[in-house]
Write a protein that holds these residues in place. Sequence first.
Motif, PDB file in Angstrom:
ATOM      1  N   ARG A 195      -3.868   4.575   0.134  1.00 23.22           N
ATOM      2  CA  ARG A 195      -5.095   4.330  -0.631  1.00 23.22           C
ATOM      3  C   ARG A 195      -4.887   3.324  -1.763  1.00 23.22           C
ATOM      4  O   ARG A 195      -5.835   2.664  -2.184  1.00 23.22           O
ATOM      5  CB  ARG A 195      -5.580   5.668  -1.192  1.00 23.22           C
ATOM      6  CG  ARG A 195      -6.783   5.601  -2.089  1.00 23.22           C
ATOM      7  CD  ARG A 195      -7.235   7.003  -2.457  1.00 23.22           C
ATOM      8  NE  ARG A 195      -8.260   7.005  -3.484  1.00 23.22           N
ATOM      9  CZ  ARG A 195      -8.879   8.104  -3.916  1.00 23.22           C
ATOM     10  NH1 ARG A 195      -8.568   9.282  -3.390  1.00 23.22           N
ATOM     11  NH2 ARG A 195      -9.792   8.030  -4.859  1.00 23.22           N
ATOM     12  N   TYR A 196      -3.642   3.193  -2.247  1.00 22.37           N
ATOM     13  CA  TYR A 196      -3.391   2.408  -3.451  1.00 22.37           C
ATOM     14  C   TYR A 196      -2.464   1.221  -3.159  1.00 22.37           C
ATOM     15  O   TYR A 196      -1.698   1.223  -2.193  1.00 22.37           O
ATOM     16  CB  TYR A 196      -2.739   3.284  -4.526  1.00 22.37           C
ATOM     17  CG  TYR A 196      -3.483   4.568  -4.799  1.00 22.37           C
ATOM     18  CD1 TYR A 196      -4.658   4.565  -5.532  1.00 22.37           C
ATOM     19  CD2 TYR A 196      -3.003   5.789  -4.322  1.00 22.37           C
ATOM     20  CE1 TYR A 196      -5.343   5.742  -5.787  1.00 22.37           C
ATOM     21  CE2 TYR A 196      -3.673   6.969  -4.568  1.00 22.37           C
ATOM     22  CZ  TYR A 196      -4.845   6.937  -5.301  1.00 22.37           C
ATOM     23  OH  TYR A 196      -5.516   8.105  -5.542  1.00 22.37           O
ATOM     24  N   ASP A 236      -7.649   0.846  -6.041  1.00 22.70           N
ATOM     25  CA  ASP A 236      -7.985   2.043  -5.259  1.00 22.70           C
ATOM     26  C   ASP A 236      -8.901   1.615  -4.119  1.00 22.70           C
ATOM     27  O   ASP A 236     -10.060   1.262  -4.335  1.00 22.70           O
ATOM     28  CB  ASP A 236      -8.675   3.070  -6.157  1.00 22.70           C
ATOM     29  CG  ASP A 236      -9.004   4.364  -5.431  1.00 22.70           C
ATOM     30  OD1 ASP A 236      -8.885   4.415  -4.194  1.00 22.70           O
ATOM     31  OD2 ASP A 236      -9.390   5.337  -6.108  1.00 22.70           O
ATOM     32  N   LYS A 237      -8.378   1.649  -2.904  1.00 22.07           N
ATOM     33  CA  LYS A 237      -9.136   1.183  -1.745  1.00 22.07           C
ATOM     34  C   LYS A 237     -10.357   2.063  -1.473  1.00 22.07           C
ATOM     35  O   LYS A 237     -11.393   1.586  -1.001  1.00 22.07           O
ATOM     36  CB  LYS A 237      -8.216   1.158  -0.520  1.00 22.07           C
ATOM     37  CG  LYS A 237      -8.856   0.626   0.737  1.00 22.07           C
ATOM     38  CD  LYS A 237      -7.819   0.381   1.832  1.00 22.07           C
ATOM     39  CE  LYS A 237      -7.057   1.641   2.185  1.00 22.07           C
ATOM     40  NZ  LYS A 237      -6.111   1.410   3.317  1.00 22.07           N
ATOM     41  N   THR A 238     -10.255   3.334  -1.781  1.00 27.81           N
ATOM     42  CA  THR A 238     -11.362   4.255  -1.491  1.00 27.81           C
ATOM     43  C   THR A 238     -12.564   3.996  -2.391  1.00 27.81           C
ATOM     44  O   THR A 238     -13.705   3.922  -1.929  1.00 27.81           O
ATOM     45  CB  THR A 238     -10.902   5.713  -1.650  1.00 27.81           C
ATOM     46  OG1 THR A 238      -9.835   5.965  -0.738  1.00 27.81           O
ATOM     47  CG2 THR A 238     -12.045   6.681  -1.371  1.00 27.81           C
ATOM     48  N   SER A 239     -12.314   3.851  -3.686  1.00 28.04           N
ATOM     49  CA  SER A 239     -13.419   3.635  -4.629  1.00 28.04           C
ATOM     50  C   SER A 239     -13.779   2.170  -4.786  1.00 28.04           C
ATOM     51  O   SER A 239     -14.858   1.839  -5.281  1.00 28.04           O
ATOM     52  CB  SER A 239     -13.056   4.215  -6.000  1.00 28.04           C
ATOM     53  OG  SER A 239     -11.986   3.478  -6.583  1.00 28.04           O
ATOM     54  N   GLY A 298      -5.896  12.823   1.842  1.00 32.16           N
ATOM     55  CA  GLY A 298      -7.006  12.237   1.119  1.00 32.16           C
ATOM     56  C   GLY A 298      -6.619  11.017   0.318  1.00 32.16           C
ATOM     57  O   GLY A 298      -7.485  10.337  -0.245  1.00 32.16           O
ATOM     58  N   HIS A 299      -5.325  10.732   0.250  1.00 31.69           N
ATOM     59  CA  HIS A 299      -4.837   9.593  -0.531  1.00 31.69           C
ATOM     60  C   HIS A 299      -3.947   8.672   0.314  1.00 31.69           C
ATOM     61  O   HIS A 299      -3.270   7.802  -0.224  1.00 31.69           O
ATOM     62  CB  HIS A 299      -4.038  10.083  -1.743  1.00 31.69           C
ATOM     63  CG  HIS A 299      -4.834  10.919  -2.695  1.00 31.69           C
ATOM     64  ND1 HIS A 299      -5.478  10.409  -3.793  1.00 31.69           N
ATOM     65  CD2 HIS A 299      -5.106  12.255  -2.688  1.00 31.69           C
ATOM     66  CE1 HIS A 299      -6.097  11.382  -4.443  1.00 31.69           C
ATOM     67  NE2 HIS A 299      -5.888  12.518  -3.787  1.00 31.69           N
ATOM     68  N   GLU A 349       0.833  -1.202   0.000  1.00 30.79           N
ATOM     69  CA  GLU A 349       0.000   0.000   0.000  1.00 30.79           C
ATOM     70  C   GLU A 349       0.867   1.252   0.000  1.00 30.79           C
ATOM     71  O   GLU A 349       1.945   1.277   0.608  1.00 30.79           O
ATOM     72  CB  GLU A 349      -0.928   0.010   1.216  1.00 30.79           C
ATOM     73  CG  GLU A 349      -2.014  -1.063   1.164  1.00 30.79           C
ATOM     74  CD  GLU A 349      -2.968  -0.969   2.341  1.00 30.79           C
ATOM     75  OE1 GLU A 349      -2.631  -0.254   3.318  1.00 30.79           O
ATOM     76  OE2 GLU A 349      -4.046  -1.599   2.294  1.00 30.79           O
TER      77      GLU A 349
END
Length: 348
Positions: A228-229, A257-260, A224-225, A218
């Motif tokens: 996240r990836y 992308d963990k967020t989306s 905000g990021h 990760e």
Amino acid sequence: MNKHYDKIILVFVVIVTIALAAVWIPGYLGLSETFAVTEKFSGKENYGEASAEGIQETIDHMQRDIKWATPTLEGVPQKPLPLTRSIPIWVKNDEEIDLLDPDAPKIRPPLDNSWAFKYGVNVGRDDLLSLDEDNDGYNTLEEFNGGKTDPGDPDSHPSYTTKLVLSEIKEDTYALIYRTGDNPEGEFGVREEATRYEADPPRIPPRRKSHFLKMNKEFGTHPGHEDRYKITAFEKRTVPGGAGGIPVPAHLLTIADKTSGKEFKLEYKKSKLETTYYAVIDFQLPGSEAKLGPFKVGESFELPAEPGVKYEITELEGTIEKGVKLRKTGPDGASPQDITISSGKKNA
């Protein structure tokens, strides 16, 4: 001094005689029964029992709306009106205008004559449209366009959102760049680049962070990021290049992308851009002016004149011409639909 006692005595005798005659003569002539007055009158004896249907019919009759036809006036059509109501007439350029006639010419366009008459608006004033009679920050035209509120009552006015104007859109551009690596057992070089536009200072220098990553590691450091990836797959490939068609690397990394919850492809030496937009909004209510923001989608704010009420940014695109959409989120629940705030003009 002559007292004339004889005349006084004569007048007294005449008065007494007339009084006695009024009492004695009717009885003597048998007229007492003729002039007798009935002291008690019974409607029941004369008309019978009153029924519920008859009572209701009487009530309905007394409550009916009695109307009359207006007298004939030049330019004013006849219409039935209650007897207690007069006809409001405005004379403009020798023309008689019925203020209650929806088809009559407007005295002060675009205001409706009936709305102006209802609230006692002086349509004869040349400055009427720009006049703020109740000092609530809304002129007559804004009160009319914003819901036909009462221009004479400071507690009756359009929504505060009609005083919002989108003044600027700022942006936060975030990029991932696949720079090195072609061995799935080794490390891949990926760089983050971010530029945030702020209200003050206008711009801060780009922030860069390089990572050397193994598969499924990760990464992400920009606000905000964070983490996240991660790289989930690698595809080694080439494409025809420049002079002579020499193959050049065109490897692909698959990034989760963990967020989306989605994946995307990151091509060798090419940027993957993600832009977040921010709205700067001017609140233009006289006496409570303020510059609000910048805000991105999902963020909320309050207005100085409406504490406790929150508005959330629901949609914002990259051009100021398309405006920004808000939704009231509290304290009395969400608004039924989004409110569009435009650039250079107030929301209607």
